[in-house]
Write a protein that holds these residues in place. Structure first.
Motif, PDB file in Angstrom:
ATOM      1  N   LEU A 299      27.023   4.875  23.814  1.00 56.59           N
ATOM      2  CA  LEU A 299      27.503   5.321  25.122  1.00 56.59           C
ATOM      3  C   LEU A 299      28.761   6.165  24.977  1.00 56.59           C
ATOM      4  O   LEU A 299      28.945   7.167  25.667  1.00 56.59           O
ATOM      5  N   HIS A 300      29.614   5.757  24.043  1.00 59.78           N
ATOM      6  CA  HIS A 300      30.855   6.497  23.786  1.00 59.78           C
ATOM      7  C   HIS A 300      30.545   7.916  23.298  1.00 59.78           C
ATOM      8  O   HIS A 300      31.166   8.891  23.745  1.00 59.78           O
ATOM      9  N   ALA A 301      29.558   8.024  22.395  1.00 61.80           N
ATOM     10  CA  ALA A 301      29.191   9.342  21.868  1.00 61.80           C
ATOM     11  C   ALA A 301      28.677  10.244  22.983  1.00 61.80           C
ATOM     12  O   ALA A 301      29.042  11.422  23.079  1.00 61.80           O
ATOM     13  N   LEU A 302      27.841   9.706  23.840  1.00 59.01           N
ATOM     14  CA  LEU A 302      27.278  10.488  24.936  1.00 59.01           C
ATOM     15  C   LEU A 302      28.348  10.825  25.976  1.00 59.01           C
ATOM     16  O   LEU A 302      28.360  11.921  26.534  1.00 59.01           O
ATOM     17  N   HIS A 303      29.254   9.869  26.215  1.00 59.72           N
ATOM     18  CA  HIS A 303      30.314  10.074  27.204  1.00 59.72           C
ATOM     19  C   HIS A 303      31.242  11.212  26.773  1.00 59.72           C
ATOM     20  O   HIS A 303      31.704  12.005  27.607  1.00 59.72           O
ATOM     21  N   GLU A 304      31.512  11.306  25.476  1.00 63.75           N
ATOM     22  CA  GLU A 304      32.375  12.377  24.980  1.00 63.75           C
ATOM     23  C   GLU A 304      31.741  13.746  25.225  1.00 63.75           C
ATOM     24  O   GLU A 304      32.440  14.716  25.536  1.00 63.75           O
ATOM     25  N   ILE A 305      30.417  13.827  25.088  1.00 65.66           N
ATOM     26  CA  ILE A 305      29.728  15.094  25.385  1.00 65.66           C
ATOM     27  C   ILE A 305      29.872  15.430  26.870  1.00 65.66           C
ATOM     28  O   ILE A 305      30.146  16.572  27.251  1.00 65.66           O
TER      29      ILE A 305
END
Length: 609
Positions: free
Chosen positions: A53-59
């Protein structure tokens, strides 16, 4: 039907596969994932582990990096996607830290759950890394510290993670830029940690047990890196050697400039200079100070005077000032005899004019300080909360302060919270305080604490008068030597209705009279929320008195949330005491009690002095 419910659909299988791929960094099309239809994206996001979720949120944040307000109403698409992520982070935070989740709901207006998750996770990693770093067998550096498999399982939801992912440095780089508050123990206050946290926009920093000079250097590097965003710095159990505060001052502002700190706290920390020049410079150069605290710093009179004079001469609009647990008896009289005494201050001094919360608890102040204290306090027109507890003011000191109390309770912004715990006040001092102040604090006084003063049973009638003729909501009269006769008098003079919502009557040896008083309070205080009646040596027959009062109260839909009856070991020796567990508030038991009379034979004479 059962077979259909248990059989996973093709959609759910695709969602899980995609979530797993994102979690392990194998997805090269994260941008495309964000373009999924809203309902599919929502389903996917709710399946993701914190790491994925963190990886996607950064995008997502990168897509709107030029728009400073992440969750405004100007872009419906952006608002919808942020809403999905907020809900997912809220769910993950609650799952991992349920108690913290409840506190954040109370304390935060609109919580940023992503930010809160990142900083809570990183602080948890720090706490675990410290355990390793403090082991005698550990001789490595920050880059060699790792987090446990348990933490990795929590953020990845499976065991497929590399050794690099377990390194503390990885978590600093991944989650650090999104954290706004960090707590750092001394072993982590080093240059390497500051380098790992470059790029952070920290707003609050807490340093714990800084002792060595290299730790001061590391802390100052962190402060310097975040000086544009930092508004709160705390030092807890630190030993600040000569020159340390000069470094802190230099790290946050250049000479002659002003910094933006709003909160500066020193708790159980020591200064190895009488009046550290860097500290005074830090205080005088603050343009936005709202709260300053020196708690248990073992300040002497000269240090207290220098600090207070510096704040008085500054232009900051300080709201809260705490100088507690120090050795500053006579400091006010020394300062008033100084050439820069109160009379030379501008009228009104900005700092004094703005203070609303003042804590001078446990400073060895006595009746000789009361006159100067009265003069100082009357220069604080916005003061609403005052704590003078644990100072031996005695009845004489209370008499000196009565002109202030009369003025403070009657001013436009009246004093509403007063704590006079353990001030060596007797019944005479209390009666005189009430005589002069009751007419003016009827409408203003909300919280009053008189605990740990030997007031005795003779104050009961006036105490009942206070409860009836004022709007006091929170009353603490713990350990004031009421005894059985005091509770009886208090009950007999208690008005038909009182406004108290929280009351502490513990450690008063009230026996059965305490139980009868509790039953009367429950019936006469419609807004009652909590009662602390611990350590009152209640006998077994008190149980029915309290039970019947509670039974009636809850039949009438009362608001009581907590009744503390701990350390009354004789009270719950009956087999019928299990009945009291039926009284609940939001699924939690209302009554807290000792289930068994520990060391029963010893407790038979526990009412002896």
């Amino acid at each position: 039907m059962e077979a259909k419910e248990t059989c996973p659909s093709l959609l759910s299988q695709c969602i899980k596969a995609t979530a797993s791929t994102i979690a392990h960094g194998g997805c090269n099309y994260l941008q495309d994932v964000l373009e999924l239809p809203f309902d599919l994206l929502e389903t996917l996001v709710m399946e993701l582990s914190p790491l994925a979720l963190h990886a996607l949120h950064e995008i997502l944040q990168g897509n709107y990096s030029e728009e400073p307000v992440a969750r405004d109403d100007s872009n419906t698409r952006k608002r919808g996607r942020y809403g999905i992520f907020d809900q997912a982070w809220e769910r993950l935070f609650k799952k991992r830290w349920n108690e913290e989740f409840k506190r954040e709901q109370i304390n935060s207006g609109i919580p940023d759950w992503h930010q809160l998750y990142c900083e809570k996770h990183l602080n948890e990693c720090f706490e675990q890394a410290i355990e390793t770093a403090l082991l005698p067998t550990f001789s490595g550096g920050i880059y060699e510290l790792t987090v446990s498999d348990k933490i990795m399982m929590t953020i990845s939801h499976d065991q497929k993670f590399t050794d690099d992912w377990k390194r503390l440095s990885y978590h600093c780089r991944r989650f650090g830029p999104h954290a706004r508050y960090l707590r750092l123990q001394n072993v982590l206050c080093v240059q390497e940690m500051a380098e790992l946290l470059i790029g952070c926009k920290l707003e609050r920093l807490t340093f714990i047990r800084i002792i060595a000079r290299n730790q001061v250097d590391g802390a100052c590097m962190l402060i310097n890196q975040n000086r544009q965003t930092l508004h709160c710095v705390q030092f807890i159990r630190c030993q600040l050697h000569p020159g340390s505060m000069n470094q802190v001052y230099d790290s946050i502002c250049t000479e002659g400039s002003r910094h933006g700190l709003q909160i500066l706290n020193f708790i159980s920390s020591r200064f190895f200079e009488t009046t550290p020049p860097g500290l005074l410079s830090l205080l005088s150069s603050g343009r936005d100070f709202k709260s300053v605290c020196f708690r248990d710093t073992k300040l002497q009179q000269a240090s207290a005077e220098a600090i207070f004079q510096t704040l008085l001469q500054s232009s900051c609009e300080l709201h809260s000032f705490e100088m507690s647990d120090n050795y500053i008896s006579t400091w006010l009289s020394d300062m008033s005899q100084n050439s820069n005494n109160f009379s030379s201050l501008p009228e009104p001094a900005i700092c004094l004019n703005s203070i609303s919360v003042l804590n001078l608890r446990s400073n060895n102040l006595d009746q000789n300080d009361a006159g100067d204290l009265c003069f100082l306090l009357q220069k604080m027109p916005n003061l609403t909360s005052l704590d003078l507890s644990d100072n031996t003011l005695t009845d004489e000191g209370i008499r000196y302060l009565i002109p202030f109390f009369v003025w403070a309770f009657g001013k436009v912004k009246p004093l509403s919270d007063l704590s006079l715990e353990s001030c060596s006040i007797t019944d005479k001092g209390f009666d005189e305080l009430l005589k002069h102040c009751l007419p003016v604090f009827r409408e203003s006084l909300s919280k009053l604490s008189l605990s740990d003063n030997r007031l005795g049973s003779t104050v009961a009638e006036n105490m009942a008068k206070l409860m009836g003729e004022s709007l006091v909501k929170e009353l603490k009269i713990e350990d004031i030597s009421l005894g059985e006769s005091g509770f009886e008098k208090l009950r007999l003079h208690l008005p038909k209705q009182v406004s108290v919502s929280h009351i502490n009557i513990s450690k008063n040896r009230g026996k059965n009279e305490a139980a009868i008083f509790i039953s009367e309070m429950i019936s006469r205080a419609p807004h009652l929320v909590s009662i602390n009646a611990a350590f009152n040596i209640m006998p077994p027959e008190s149980f029915n008195v309290i039970f019947n009062a509670l039974d009636m109260h809850f039949k009438e839909r009362g608001k009581l949330e907590l009744l503390d009856l701990t350390n009354n070991p004789h009270l719950f020796i009956s087999e019928t005491t299990s009945q009291i567990t039926k009284f609940q508030h939001r699924g939690n038991p209302v009554v807290i009690f000792s289930r068994r009379p520990a060391h029963f034979q010893i407790m038979l004479h526990d009412d002896d002095p």
